[in-house]
Design a protein around this motif. Structure first.
Motif, PDB file in Angstrom:
ATOM      1  N   SER A  26       0.832  -1.208   0.000  1.00 54.27           N
ATOM      2  CA  SER A  26       0.000   0.000   0.000  1.00 54.27           C
ATOM      3  C   SER A  26       0.868   1.261   0.000  1.00 54.27           C
ATOM      4  CB  SER A  26      -0.999   0.002   1.153  1.00 54.27           C
ATOM      5  OG  SER A  26      -0.304  -0.009   2.352  1.00 54.27           O
ATOM      6  N   ARG A  29       2.862   0.975  -3.940  1.00 52.55           N
ATOM      7  CA  ARG A  29       2.210   0.516  -5.172  1.00 52.55           C
ATOM      8  C   ARG A  29       2.096   1.571  -6.274  1.00 52.55           C
ATOM      9  NH1 ARG A  29      -3.171   2.491  -4.575  1.00 52.55           N
ATOM     10  NH2 ARG A  29      -3.905   1.376  -6.402  1.00 52.55           N
ATOM     11  N   LYS A  73      -5.827  -2.931   1.266  1.00 54.66           N
ATOM     12  CA  LYS A  73      -5.603  -2.244  -0.013  1.00 54.66           C
ATOM     13  C   LYS A  73      -5.386  -3.252  -1.143  1.00 54.66           C
ATOM     14  CE  LYS A  73      -5.520   1.191  -2.433  1.00 54.66           C
ATOM     15  NZ  LYS A  73      -6.770   1.921  -2.563  1.00 54.66           N
ATOM     16  N   GLN A  76      -8.585  -5.028  -2.007  1.00 49.08           N
ATOM     17  CA  GLN A  76      -9.458  -4.127  -2.787  1.00 49.08           C
ATOM     18  C   GLN A  76      -9.034  -4.087  -4.256  1.00 49.08           C
ATOM     19  OE1 GLN A  76      -9.327  -0.219  -1.063  1.00 49.08           O
ATOM     20  NE2 GLN A  76     -10.582  -0.817   0.661  1.00 49.08           N
ATOM     21  N   GLU A  77      -7.734  -3.994  -4.477  1.00 47.84           N
ATOM     22  CA  GLU A  77      -7.246  -3.921  -5.862  1.00 47.84           C
ATOM     23  C   GLU A  77      -7.603  -5.201  -6.612  1.00 47.84           C
ATOM     24  OE1 GLU A  77      -5.939  -1.169  -7.358  1.00 47.84           O
ATOM     25  OE2 GLU A  77      -6.440  -0.259  -5.446  1.00 47.84           O
ATOM     26  N   TRP A  80     -11.118  -5.129  -7.629  1.00 47.45           N
ATOM     27  CA  TRP A  80     -11.501  -4.148  -8.669  1.00 47.45           C
ATOM     28  C   TRP A  80     -11.880  -4.888  -9.944  1.00 47.45           C
ATOM     29  CZ3 TRP A  80     -12.854   0.606 -10.023  1.00 47.45           C
ATOM     30  CH2 TRP A  80     -12.537   1.695  -9.219  1.00 47.45           C
ATOM     31  N   ASN A 143       0.110   0.342 -13.355  1.00 52.66           N
ATOM     32  CA  ASN A 143      -1.215   0.965 -13.296  1.00 52.66           C
ATOM     33  C   ASN A 143      -1.143   2.493 -13.404  1.00 52.66           C
ATOM     34  OD1 ASN A 143      -4.141   1.004 -12.754  1.00 52.66           O
ATOM     35  ND2 ASN A 143      -3.521   1.968 -10.830  1.00 52.66           N
TER      36      ASN A 143
END
Ligand SMILES: Cc1cc2nc3c(=O)[nH]c(=O)nc-3n(C[C@H](O)[C@H](O)[C@H](O)COP(=O)(O)OP(=O)(O)OC[C@H]3O[C@@H](n4cnc5c(N)ncnc54)[C@H](O)[C@@H]3O)c2cc1C
Length: 380
Positions: A26, A29, A73, A76-77, A80, A143
């Motif tokens: 986190s 990244r 985190k 969550q990614e 996505w 990303n």
């Protein structure tokens, strides 16, 4: 940057990342240190996109190492992707409209020199040129670089987002109809209405460790307007209660049958479907096609090692199959388009994770995030 083409190489990458780098994910990244230093992110997307490893497998592995709160985190990614997939399933016309717009815009920009220079990495913007080359050579971008790239494409070079999304799909190993189309729409400001993403010199310099100079960008521009709105469908998908003895088709998004919800089920034969450029609206780079075909070969090899009857078949031959068959749902994208436009009848089987999670994808990701603990407890 080298992506092996086997489940073994995916697992190795996952294990190494979780053991050595997850603890700082986190914090680090957002940094793009360049193609030779990617340890701050997982680089798992080419594998997850193809179902070589699953989102749940990645999440479980991370939770074996750290608690949910320390890991939130990253989880969550990973989710996505599931969110974008579900969002597009609820509004499949976003994909169809994108492809139709693309056909028209391609013609309009055929001889546009700005466009041609952008594709060659021949612009005034050094970092952009470097990302073009990196995309073509490594078939992957960080990303943050994808966000900067898309923003520069749309707001500084003033090119249509649809062509940029096509360029990404053509070259990315992880090219995905949902994450890519919706990622570009998001940068343009038509996904989250009225909110565009504007790259700026300061941010690029900071998060690339000052690797680039001469970053002259348009840092202020209004969001694009699509003029279209899409209401969410009501999704209904039932998996069979009792499976009949039939063949199972597997498309390029589910290339790890051993790891699916249906791995205890007996099928007559597993047919792995490959899809060449002639049946795709977006023509993929040869390296991307090769990557896919090697992943399919790897799945075949793993099935054969378990003495499971299997074969590889081109998508155009499905219509010649005589008996009824099941298919692992390929999700909105090129494979489903081919099936639908050729009126091929398949009894689709859906992943339990998708069946459960897609009901929460009708609004924004911030809403979806509230359901992540529920998703995790349901599947742990
Ligand atoms: C314009 C644009 C286009 C994109 N196109 C694609 C695409 O075609 N295919 C694709 O898989 N991702 C796409 N992404 C999302 C994201 O950039 C990549 O998933 C991520 O960079 C993959 O690197 P990683 O595996 O090291 O990610 P990590 O940071 O290590 O994240 C772990 C995993 O989470 C998932 N993930 C992370 N961020 C996202 C995201 N924003 N959307 C969906 N899943 C995510 C991926 O499966 C990833 O492997 C796009 C983003 C943008 C802004």
């Amino acid at each position: 940057m080298n992506f092996g083409t086997s489940r073994a190489s995916a697992i190795e990458r996952l294990n190494k990342f979780v053991d050595q780098n997850l603890f700082e994910y986190s914090k680090l990244r957002n940094f793009d240190y360049g193609p030779n230093n990617r340890s701050n992110i997982s680089c798992l997307s080419p594998y997850i996109t193809h179902g070589i490893i699953s989102e749940l497998e990645v999440i479980k592995k991370s939770l074996n190492k750290f608690s949910f709160s320390k890991n939130e985190k990253f989880i969550q990614e990973v989710l996505w992707r599931v969110y974008w997939k579900g969002w597009l399933e609820l509004r499949p016309n976003v994909w169809t409209d994108y492809l139709n717009e693309l056909k028209k815009i391609r013609k309009e920009f055929e001889n546009n020199s700005n466009f041609k220079n952008a594709l060659k990495g021949n612009t005034e913007i050094e970092c952009f040129n470097e990302w073009v080359n990196e995309l073509k050579e490594n078939n992957y971008l960080h990303n943050h670089a994808r966000m900067w790239f898309a923003s520069i494409w749309i707001f500084t070079l003033e090119l249509p987002w649809q062509l940029g999304a096509e360029f990404f799909m053509k070259h990315l190993y992880d090219g995905d109809s949902a994450a890519n189309t919706l990622g570009w729409r998001w940068v343009a400001g038509i996904q989250t209405l009225g909110k565009n993403y504007l790259a700026n010199e300061w941010n690029i310099k900071k998060f690339t460790n000052n690797r680039f100079n001469n970053i002259k960008l348009i840092e202020n521009a209004p969001p694009k307007i699509s003029g279209k709105s899409y209401s969410a469908l009501k999704l209904e998908f039932d998996n069979p209660q009792n499976f009949e003895d039939r063949n199972l088709l597997i498309f390029e998004n589910n290339l790890s049958f051993e790891n699916t919800d249906f791995n205890n089920q007996k099928f007559q034969k597993i047919i792995l479907i490959s899809n060449k450029n002639e049946n795709r609206s977006i023509k993929l780079d040869e390296k991307v096609l090769k990557f896919k075909s090697q992943l399919i070969e790897d799945q075949k090899k793993r099935l054969e090692e378990k003495s499971i009857n299997c074969e590889i078949m081109d998508i155009s031959n499905i219509k010649n199959l005589k008996e009824k068959f099941y298919g692992l749902y390929p999700t909105v994208g090129e494979n489903l388009d081919y099936i639908n436009s050729n009126n091929i009848k398949i009894d689709f089987i859906y992943r339990k994770l998708d069946q459960f999670s897609w009901q929460y994808c009708n609004k924004g990701f911030f809403n979806f995030k509230n359901y992540i603990p529920k998703i995790i407890t349901t599947f742990s």
